[in-house]
Design an enzyme around this catalytic site. Structure first.
Site, PDB file in Angstrom:
ATOM      1  N   ASP A  78      -4.278   9.754  10.261  1.00  0.00           N
ATOM      2  CA  ASP A  78      -2.989   9.167  10.591  1.00  0.00           C
ATOM      3  C   ASP A  78      -2.380   9.780  11.833  1.00  0.00           C
ATOM      4  OD1 ASP A  78      -2.407   7.192   8.498  1.00  0.00           O
ATOM      5  OD2 ASP A  78      -2.693   8.908   7.170  1.00  0.00           O
TER       6      ASP A  78
ATOM      7  N   GLU B 108       0.877  -1.170   0.000  1.00  0.00           N
ATOM      8  CA  GLU B 108       0.000   0.000   0.000  1.00  0.00           C
ATOM      9  C   GLU B 108       0.913   1.217   0.000  1.00  0.00           C
ATOM     10  OE1 GLU B 108      -2.889  -0.222   3.204  1.00  0.00           O
ATOM     11  OE2 GLU B 108      -2.961   1.958   3.340  1.00  0.00           O
TER      12      GLU B 108
END
Lengths: 401, 256
Positions: free
Chosen positions: B57, B46
């Site tokens: 994140d 990914e």
């Protein structure tokens, strides 16, 4: 109180999908979906409860000190040979309009059973207003603030601490308001059940822009009544307000958007000049995109990275603008002007000397455009004086010539 | 056939998907890391497209994104780097990123570039499901790109069903209510994993967030088709002086 009137028929208010024209929506990761959805399902329901409205009104009256006066500024009017009224949000408890929203949201958070409140702040005004209502309600308060802003705004950091809040520095990215907002959103992701996030402006995912605008709409609701009493007419020729994210402007415009005879003037921060590379004039420099989960105009590089803006005023130093304002801009309903750092400073000195009122630097941007509007003697203009200037004294003293 | 579907067709258990940020630690490292992942035995990769404000994140991936942007990484550069990568790389590759840079690149341009370079799917956490369904789904299908949606422990069963019906490739099960890189007790999440397993989704399930070593990987694999490691990997390579070796060692530690 008109905070929860049905406004869906207005093309300048949010539609049922959370959009203002092409702007708005909720571009949230799945981790935030339950939090935002809970709020979306409940905010209007709660705001329409008579008991909620009664408590909100009572606190605005007895705790905040509303209605805030609409003051006819005679010497300022004389100077510009016109009629200028100041909506005195600077006289609210905590010194700015921000508290209208935090009172509303803390009452909502209580009804949702939340135990913990988080907020972001740039200059510290919204942080102080949030810490204030958390103390009032006895709820835990965590305020995220860019570590650079913590250094720049020491008095407000001290105020928040005295009010019992924990101030957490945002050390990521540019370490200012946009990063504090990121950190607050991350906190909410990590604490989805017991926490309410009090966003301070008309930004973020739906329903925040609409919810905050409704809580701030008390400003224009009062202006209409007060103007009618003073002049016999509820409608001014112009309403002028500064726009960073745009919450005081949203409140000042809210009940005038459908009265097309009223010119809505939004004033952005041009910093050192719109094209100087040090500016926060989002409508001039931005393109449509997504910031903080909302589709709106934002300042960005051509590959879509969000740009750090500049303004002498920390409250206008934001690279986006609320989706409502993006729509007012795109539709032409709002006229978007901008004022440089120097123009704002000059306007702050002018108001201080002519009227004995030291305005916040943010509000000074709105005042700075009086000279450019070619107002006629019979024109009635309302300027939203969103906050008082005590917090900006250091900047003012530095520029005292 | 899409490489993600091929992978899950052949090997439904213990799929290891590794996230890394494009252009990190250095501008030219994207393909080096990708090759080393394949050589080390990762089943899927990914690639993160760096964004200035990555809301979902944690600090590790945000820092790597900030560095990658400083290194000059951007979507157009990434596609330049990926040109021809299918001559050497056969594992499925998905791109992960936030919607704004994709909107600025142009959604259709972006999907076309994905197809031309050989990308198999996308993870765009802040693209709302409704908007995908009403505006973009036919475009994703036209360019053969699978869109992978996330579910969390707070996602209702009805919504999980809806997400499963729109997802292609796999469903990304966020292990806990958190941003990436948070260490949470995996055992606490087992009820949720069990629920997902018992729902018998049409898509395979990969677990992500909080997977950092062999133990957490194996716990996740008990209930799913595999897991995704991100922050722990980014941290492991940030100061590496020999990427080939560091990457391969990391993967082997998990897989052996």
């Amino acid at each position: 109180m008109d905070i929860a009137i049905n406004t869906s028929q207005s093309r300048y208010h949010v539609n049922e999908k959370g959009y203002y024209g092409n702007f708005g929506g909720a571009y949230i990761p799945e981790m935030l979906y339950p939090n935002v959805e809970e709020l979306r399902e409940n905010y209007l329901k709660i705001m329409r409860e008579p008991a909620f409205q009664e408590e909100f009104e009572q606190l605005l009256k007895d705790y905040v000190g509303r209605p805030s006066p609409l003051y006819f500024a005679s010497r300022l009017s004389e100077k510009y040979n016109t009629k200028i009224y100041l909506k005195r949000e600077d006289l609210n408890h905590t010194g700015a309009h921000k508290v209208n929203n935090t009172i509303g949201q803390i009452l909502l958070a209580k009804r949702l059973g939340k135990k913990r409140i988080i907020a972001e702040t740039g200059a510290g005004q919204h942080g102080v207003a949030t810490a204030t209502v958390c103390a009032l309600m006895g709820l835990e308060c965590i305020v995220y603030m860019g570590s650079i802003d913590i250094q720049r705004q020491a008095p407000n950091v001290a105020r928040m601490k005295m009010l019992g809040a924990t101030v957490v520095p945002a050390t990521s990215g540019s370490q200012t308001l946009k990063d504090a907002t990121n950190e607050a959103i991350r906190d909410w992701i990590n604490n989805p059940v017991d926490t309410h996030y009090i966003i301070g402006s008309v930004v973020g995912p739906h329903p925040y822009p609409d919810m905050v605008a409704r809580f701030q709409s008390v400003i224009s609701e009062e202006i209409r009544k007060q103007l009618l009493e003073k002049t016999g007419k509820a409608l001014p020729g112009y309403v002028i307000a500064c726009v960073g994210g745009g919450s005081n402007a949203a409140g000042a415009f809210f009940h005038f958007t459908d009265d097309e005879s009223v010119q809505l003037i939004a004033v952005e921060a041009a910093g050192k000049g719109v094209h100087s590379g040090f500016s926060a004039a989002t409508s001039q420099l931005g393109r449509p995109g997504v910031i903080h989960a909302s589709k709106t105009l934002l300042m960005q590089t051509d590959d879509g990275q969000i740009v750090e803006p500049h303004s002498i005023s920390a409250g206008l130093d934001y690279p986006g603008v609320g989706p409502l304002h993006a729509h007012l801009y795109e539709s032409g309903r709002g006229k978007f002007l901008n004022a440089t750092d120097d123009e704002a400073l000059a306007a702050a000195y002018e108001l201080s000397l002519l009227e004995g009122i030291i305005p916040a630097l943010e509000s000074a941007h709105a005042l700075a455009k009086l000279k450019d509007l070619q107002l006629k003697p019979d024109d009635v203009t309302v300027v939203c004086l969103s906050g008082r200037g005590d917090k900006d004294l250091e900047t003012y003293i530095k520029h005292l010539k | 056939m899409n490489r993600i579907d091929q992978l899950f067709g052949n090997k439904p258990k213990e799929v290891l998907n590794i996230y890394f940020t494009a252009g990190f630690p250095h501008h030219g490292d994207t393909l080096t890391v990708l090759q080393a992942l394949q050589d080390g035995g990762a089943d899927m990769a990914e690639i993160g497209m760096p964004f200035s404000d990555p809301l979902a994140d944690g600090p590790v991936i945000q820092d790597s994104s900030t560095r990658a942007i400083k290194n000059g990484m951007r979507i157009s550069v990434l596609f330049e780097q990926l040109k021809g990568f299918r001559e050497k790389i056969h594992i499925p590759v998905v791109l992960m990123g936030y919607i704004n840079p994709v909107l600025q690149y142009g959604v259709e341009n972006f999907l076309r570039s994905c197809q031309e370079t050989g990308v198999d799917g996308l993870i765009l956490p802040d693209l709302p499901m409704d908007e995908y369904e009403t505006e973009y789904k036919p475009l994703f299908e036209k360019y053969g790109q699978h869109l992978i949606f996330l579910v969390t422990p707070e996602t209702s069963e009805a919504r999980i069903r809806k997400i499963d019906s729109l997802s292609r490739g796999f469903v990304y099960a966020v292990s806990s209510s958190s941003t990436t890189g948070k260490d949470k007790d995996m055992k606490l999440q087992e009820d949720y994993f069990r629920k997902l397993r018992d729902m018998k989704l049409q898509n395979p399930v990969l677990v992500g967030f909080g997977i950092r070593d062999k133990a957490t990987f194996q716990t996740a694999c008990q209930y799913s088709n595999g897991a995704i490691i991100g922050s722990a990997f980014v941290k492991a390579i940030e100061n590496s002086t020999n990427l080939q070796e560091t990457v391969q060692a990391f993967v082997r530690n998990i897989k052996q």
